[in-house]
Design an enzyme around this catalytic site. Structure first.
Site, PDB file in Angstrom:
ATOM      1  N   LYS A 146     -10.233 -21.635 -12.269  1.00  0.00           N
ATOM      2  CA  LYS A 146     -11.487 -21.153 -12.050  1.00  0.00           C
ATOM      3  C   LYS A 146     -12.572 -21.201 -12.573  1.00  0.00           C
ATOM      4  O   LYS A 146     -12.379 -20.007 -13.938  1.00  0.00           O
ATOM      5  CB  LYS A 146     -10.407 -19.932 -10.890  1.00  0.00           C
ATOM      6  N   ASP A 160      -7.915 -10.417   1.987  1.00  0.00           N
ATOM      7  CA  ASP A 160      -8.447 -11.149   2.403  1.00  0.00           C
ATOM      8  C   ASP A 160      -7.351 -12.324   3.135  1.00  0.00           C
ATOM      9  O   ASP A 160      -7.220 -13.455   2.537  1.00  0.00           O
ATOM     10  CB  ASP A 160      -9.364 -11.507   1.605  1.00  0.00           C
TER      11      ASP A 160
END
Length: 560
Positions: free
Chosen positions: A163, A298
C-alpha cells in the site's frame, strides 16, 4: 519566512475560492450567501446564474442535494472524498439519505503513476524497488482516496500487497483542514441552527482520523492488535505485516487471495456454508464491539474476503473505533435491558453514556426513544436490535444531546455488520445471535474467575490505596487540630458520634480483612499444590471473601 507564509496564505485563498466555486456550481449558493462568501465566486458565474434565472422562469429539474454534494466532494479531491467517507459513517449528523449517498465515495478513486510509486518507495527506504522486492506489479489492483495497492513478491518468494500513499497527499490534506476549520467557524457564527451539529468538532474529528490514517505505521499496529485479539478464532484470518518494508507512507502486508463478499458470481462457485460464514462474521465483530473494545469501524463487504473452508479474512484497518471498559459495561447493560423489554433501564443506561448539556431536551429525547423502543418491544414486525439502537442514538442531535463519536461509529458498524450478514445469507437472524452473545457477555461479568482476575489485575492499586490511607487520615486530623476544618457538634450528639465511630471502625476492620482474604486467595490460586480435600485453597478463600463482602454490605446498609 514571511514570503513563504504569504505564499501559503495565497495558496489557501485560491483553494478556498476553488471550494466555494465548486459548491456554488452545485447549487449550494444559498449557504455561501449565509456564510458571506459570495465575493469569492467568480463574477462570470454569478452573472451566468442570474441570466439563467431570467431566461428560464420555470423551475429546472436538478439532482437531489445529496447527489450534488457527493459529486462536489469528488471534484474537490482526496481530502473531501475522505471527509465524505467519514461523514457517511455519521448519519446521526447528516441524515440517512446523505450518508447513503456519500457511501458511494468508498470505491471511487483514480490511480497515480508507477514512476511516482517508485520515487515514494525509494525515498522511504533509501533503496530502489528492485533491491527491496523480487518483483513488483506496475498496475495497482486497488485505489482509494489516500493510497493505492500493488501486488508484489518479496525476496524470499512470499506474495505481498504493498500500500503506497498518494504523493503530496499529507500537505494537501493539512491545507484543506485549515480551510475546513475556517468554514466550520463561519457556520457556527452565521448559521446558528448548525451549532447542535458542532461543525468545529466534526472537523477536529476528521483531522484526527485522517492524520492517523496517513501514518501507515498506525494501521500496521492496528492490524497486529487485531491479529492478537483474534488469535483464538480459527475461522478468522488477519494478514501479517512485514515491518521491515513498512514506513509512514508504505505498508507491506501478506497478500491474501480471497473473494470479496460482494462478488456473488465468484462466491457461487465456492463450496461454502453461507449461514456459517454470516454467523462467524457477526460473532467476530460482536466480540470486537463488546469484549475487546477495539473494532473495525468500516466493515463493508469490500473489507472482507472469503477463503476456502469457510474462513473470513478481514483487512484495511485504517479506521478503527475504541470503546472504554466503562462504556462497554453500560452498553451491555443497555442491550440486556433492551432484550428484556425494560424501558426505564434502557433509557437510563443510554443517557449514562450521553453528554447532556445546558439546553438539552432530555424529556423530549426520552419520549422519542421510548417510541422507538416500543416499536421493537411490542410490534410483531420487529426491526433489528442494531437498527433500533442506531435510531435511538441518531435522534439525539435535535435534542442537543451528544453521544461519543466512537459509540456512533459502533452503532453504524453494527448496522453494516447486520446488512453484510443478511446480504450473504438472507435468512440470517441477527437478533437471535446478538441476544445470545450479549447474554453470554453479561453472565461472564459475574463469573468468580473474572472477579478474581480483575482483583488480581488491580491488586497494586488497592495496595497503594491502603498504604496512603493512614497518611491521608493523619493529614485530615492535623487540619482538624489546627482549626483549618471547623466542626460544630452539640453535646447531645457525642454519644451518637461515638457509636458512629465504633461502627466505622468495625466496617474498616471488616473491609481490611475482606481485602486481605481476597488478595491472599488470588495469590494462592496460582499454586496448584495448595488444596484441601481436593479443593483449591484459593477457591475456598474466594468463597470466604465473597461471604465477608455480603456481610460488609449488610453492615453498611443496616447502619445507613
Amino acid at each position: 519566512m514571511e514570503i513563504l507564509n504569504l505564499k501559503s496564505k495565497i495558496e489557501d485563498l485560491n483553494r478556498l475560492r476553488q471550494i466555494i466555486t465548486v459548491l456554488f456550481e452545485a447549487g449550494f449558493g444559498f449557504i455561501i450567501d449565509r456564510l458571506r462568501l459570495r465575493y469569492l465566486v467568480p463574477l462570470r458565474l454569478r452573472l451566468s446564474q442570474r441570466f439563467k434565472r431570467l431566461k428560464a422562469p420555470a423551475k429546472p429539474e436538478i439532482k437531489p442535494p445529496q447527489v450534488r454534494l457527493r459529486e462536489s466532494f469528488e471534484k474537490l479531491g482526496p481530502s473531501f472524498m475522505k471527509l465524505g467517507q467519514i461523514l457517511s459513517l455519521r448519519p446521526d449528523l447528516i441524515g440517512f439519505e446523505y450518508a447513503k449517498e456519500l457511501e458511494k465515495l468508498q470505491s471511487r478513486a483514480a490511480t497515480f503513476s508507477f514512476e511516482q510509486v517508485e520515487k515514494i518507495i525509494q525515498k522511504e527506504f533509501g533503496r530502489p524497488i528492485g533491491e527491496l522486492f523480487k518483483s513488483f506489479e506496475k498496475k495497482a489492483f486497488a485505489a482509494a482516496s489516500l493510497a493505492q495497492v500493488h501486488r508484489a513478491v518479496l525476496k524470499d518468494g512470499t506474495q505481498a500487497a504493498v500500500k503506497v500513499q498518494r504523493p503530496n497527499i499529507e500537505e494537501t490534506i493539512k491545507k484543506d483542514i485549515h480551510i475546513l476549520f475556517f468554514l466550520a467557524f463561519l457556520l457556527e457564527k452565521y448559521i446558528p441552527e448548525s451549532k447542535p451539529l458542532r461543525p468545529t468538532q466534526v472537523v477536529k474529528e476528521f483531522a484526527a482520523w485522517t492524520m492517523r490514517e496517513l501514518d501507515f505505521k498506525v494501521e500496521a499496529t492496528n492490524t497486529e492488535r487485531f491479529r492478537y485479539n483474534l488469535k483464538d478464532e480459527p475461522d478468522i484470518k488477519i494478514p501479517k505485516v512485514y515491518w521491515d518494508l513498512t514506513s509512514q507512507k508504505v505498508l507491506t502486508m501478506e497478500f491474501v487471495d480471497g473473494v470479496k463478499l460482494d462478488e456473488e458470481e465468484r462466491l457461487a462457485k465456492m463450496k461454502l456454508s453461507r449461514e456459517l460464514l454470516a454467523s462467524n462474521a457477526v460473532k467476530v465483530l460482536l466480540k470486537q464491539f463488546l469484549i475487546d473494545g477495539f473494532f473495525h469501524a468500516d466493515p463493508h463487504p469490500g473489507n472482507f474476503f472469503v477463503l476456502k473452508n469457510n474462513i473470513i479474512c478481514l483487512h484495511d484497518f485504517g479506521m478503527v473505533g475504541y470503546v472504554s471498559p466503562e462504556m462497554r459495561s453500560e452498553m451491555v447493560s443497555y442491550f440486556m435491558s433492551f432484550i428484556n423489554q425494560d424501558m426505564e433501564n434502557s433509557l437510563k443506561h443510554l443517557l449514562d453514556v450521553a453528554e447532556v448539556r445546558e439546553g438539552s431536551d432530555v424529556e423530549g429525547f426520552k419520549q422519542e426513544v421510548s417510541s422507538i423502543l416500543s416499536a421493537w418491544f411490542y410490534s410483531p414486525a420487529k426491526e433489528s436490535i442494531a437498527t433500533s439502537f442506531f435510531k435511538a442514538i441518531s435522534a439525539s442531535v435535535k435534542y442537543n444531546i451528544v453521544f461519543p463519536s466512537n459509540l456512533v461509529l459502533l452503532g453504524k458498524a453494527m448496522l453494516a455488520t447486520e446488512a453484510m450478514a443478511k446480504r450473504f445469507y438472507p435468512k440470517f437472524d441477527f437478533n437471535e445471535q446478538f441476544a445470545a452473545f450479549v447474554g453470554m457477555v453479561y453472565r461472564s461479568a459475574f463469573d468468580p474467575r473474572a472477579a478474581a482476575k480483575d482483583f488480581q489485575d488491580n491488586m497494586f492499586d488497592y495496595l497503594a490505596f491502603l498504604k496512603k490511607l493512614p497518611e491521608h487520615t493523619l493529614k485530615l486530623l492535623e487540619k482538624f487540630e489546627k482549626g483549618d476544618i471547623g466542626v460544630k457538634i452539640n453535646i447531645e450528639e457525642f454519644i451518637e458520634v461515638k457509636e458512629e465511630i465504633d461502627r466505622q471502625n468495625d466496617v474498616r476492620i471488616l473491609a481490611g480483612l475482606t481485602a486481605i482474604t481476597l488478595l491472599t486467595s488470588a495469590l494462592v490460586m496460582n499454586i496448584e499444590e495448595a488444596r484441601i480435600f481436593g479443593i483449591s485453597l484459593g477457591r475456598i478463600g474466594l468463597l470466604i471473601g465473597f461471604v465477608l463482602i455480603i456481610w460488609l454490605f449488610n453492615l453498611v446498609r443496616k447502619n445507613k
